[in-house]
Design a protein around this motif. Structure first.
Motif, PDB file in Angstrom:
ATOM      1  N   TRP A  57       0.872  -1.178   0.000  1.00  0.00           N
ATOM      2  CA  TRP A  57       0.000   0.000   0.000  1.00  0.00           C
ATOM      3  C   TRP A  57       0.906   1.224   0.000  1.00  0.00           C
ATOM      4  N   ASP A  73      -5.669  -7.665   5.562  1.00  0.00           N
ATOM      5  CA  ASP A  73      -6.985  -7.392   6.145  1.00  0.00           C
ATOM      6  C   ASP A  73      -7.276  -8.334   7.309  1.00  0.00           C
ATOM      7  N   LYS A 138      -6.302   7.563   7.807  1.00  0.00           N
ATOM      8  CA  LYS A 138      -6.761   6.941   6.568  1.00  0.00           C
ATOM      9  C   LYS A 138      -7.500   5.629   6.857  1.00  0.00           C
ATOM     10  N   GLU A 142     -11.456   4.905   6.061  1.00  0.00           N
ATOM     11  CA  GLU A 142     -11.886   3.775   5.244  1.00  0.00           C
ATOM     12  C   GLU A 142     -12.995   2.967   5.910  1.00  0.00           C
TER      13      GLU A 142
END
Length: 281
Positions: A57, A73, A138, A142
Motif C-alpha cells: 500500500w 486485512d 486513513k 476507510e
C-alpha cells in the motif's frame, strides 16, 4: 621555576581536554541522525518475503513523499495491528511478525518510515509522528473503527506508537516492545559523559506522553536487553495510566522476545483477548 613548568603543563592538559570534549560534542551533534536511523532502503514485495494475503500500500503525504506499507486485512470481528518498526532494516525483516498476526486472524498494517524499504524522503521524529497520524486517519476514514485498531511499537517505534496514542483518542489498545523513556535516556547509557540534553534533536520523549494514553497498555521487555535497558521500560510502565500490564522476560534480549524460551506472542494473544472480550461480531 619547576612550579611554573608544572602549572603550564597542567593548563595545556586542561585546554586539550576541553577542546577534545568540545570536539566530541560537536561530532555527536552533527552525526546524531546517522546514529539514530539505520535504514534498509530495499523495496521488497510481501510475496518475495514469503507472505500471502499481504498487499503493498503506497500512501502519499501532504509534502509529496511516498510511504510504502504492507497491509493484510483482518478477519471479521478481529482487530487490525498498526505496527511501527525499529530503527534498523526494513519491512522484509518484520515478515515473521506479520505472519504471526495473520495466523491469529488479525489485520496488519506496517509502515516503512521515510527512507526505509522504498519510502521516499528522510526519517525524523517529526516526519514519523506526522506519517503515523496520516496512516491512522486513513484507516479510520476507510471505515475501520478506531477501537478496532491496536497500536504496536517496536523499539524506536514505541515512541511513534506512544505519541500517536496520546494524540489520537480511541485506539483499542497499545503494545510496546522494548520501549524507552526517551532517546536521551537511551543515549545516556552509552554516551553519558556528553551533554545530551543540549545536543539531541531527536528525543521521542515517551515519558512525557505515556500518561495521556487512555487505551489499555501492554509493555514487553527483556531483562537482558542490551540495547534499551529494562529499567527504562519499567520507568515508562510506572508513569502510565491504568489499565496497564508489564511482561518481563528474564532471558529476553532486545530482538528475541518471540523466540524460545521467551514467548511474547502468547502475551500478546492473552492481552488482545482480554481487551476484546466479549468478542464482537
Amino acid at each position: 621555576m619547576v612550579g611554573d613548568d608544572v602549572r603550564e603543563v597542567l593548563i595545556k592538559i586542561v585546554i586539550f581536554a576541553g577542546l577534545s570534549y568540545l570536539g566530541l560534542s560537536l561530532l555527536a551533534y552533527f552525526v546524531q541522525h546517522r546514529l539514530t536511523y539505520f535504514p534498509d532502503t530495499s523495496r521488497i514485495v510481501p510475496e518475495a518475503a514469503g507472505l500471502r494475503g499481504v498487499a503493498e500500500w503506497v500512501v502519499e503525504t501532504p509534502d509529496r513523499e511516498r510511504l510504502v506499507l504492507w497491509r493484510a486485512d483482518a478477519k471479521p470481528g478481529q482487530p487490525t495491528i498498526l505496527y511501527f518498526h525499529g530503527n534498523a532494516a526494513g519491512l522484509a525483516n518484520r515478515a515473521p511478525r506479520v505472519a504471526f498476526f495473520q495466523s491469529q486472524g488479525w489485520g496488519a498494517v506496517i509502515m516503512a518510515y521515510r527512507g526505509y524499504a522504498g519510502s521516499s524522503g528522510s526519517p525524523s521524529e517529526r516526519n514519523n509522528f506526522a506519517d503515523a497520524k496520516l496512516v491512522f486517519d486513513k484507516l479510520v476514514a476507510e471505515g475501520i473503527p478506531a477501537s478496532d485498531i491496536l497500536l504496536y511499537g517496536e523499539s524506536l517505534g514505541t515512541g511513534v506508537a506512544v505519541e500517536l496514542a496520546a494524540s489520537r483518542n480511541g485506539a483499542g489498545g497499545v503494545i510496546l516492545e522494548a520501549p524507552y523513556t526517551s532517546l536521551v535516556d537511551v543515549a545516556a547509557t552509552y554516551y553519558g559523559f556528553l551533554p545530551l540534553s543540549l545536543l539531541m534533536r531527536e528525543r521521542y520523549d515517551s515519558i512525557e506522553r505515556i500518561g495521556k494514553i487512555g487505551a489499555p497498555l501492554l509493555i514487553l521487555h527483556g531483562v537482558r536487553d542490551g540495547v534499551i535497558p529494562f529499567g527504562l521500560g519499567q520507568r515508562l510502565h510506572a508513569r502510565a495510566a491504568e489499565p496497564k500490564r508489564l511482561v518481563e522476560f528474564p532471558y529476553g534480549g532486545h530482538s528475541d522476545l518471540y523466540w524460545p524460551p521467551n514467548d511474547a506472542g502468547a502475551s500478546v494473544i492473552d492481552f488482545i483477548k482480554s481487551i476484546r472480550s466479549p468478542k464482537r461480531n
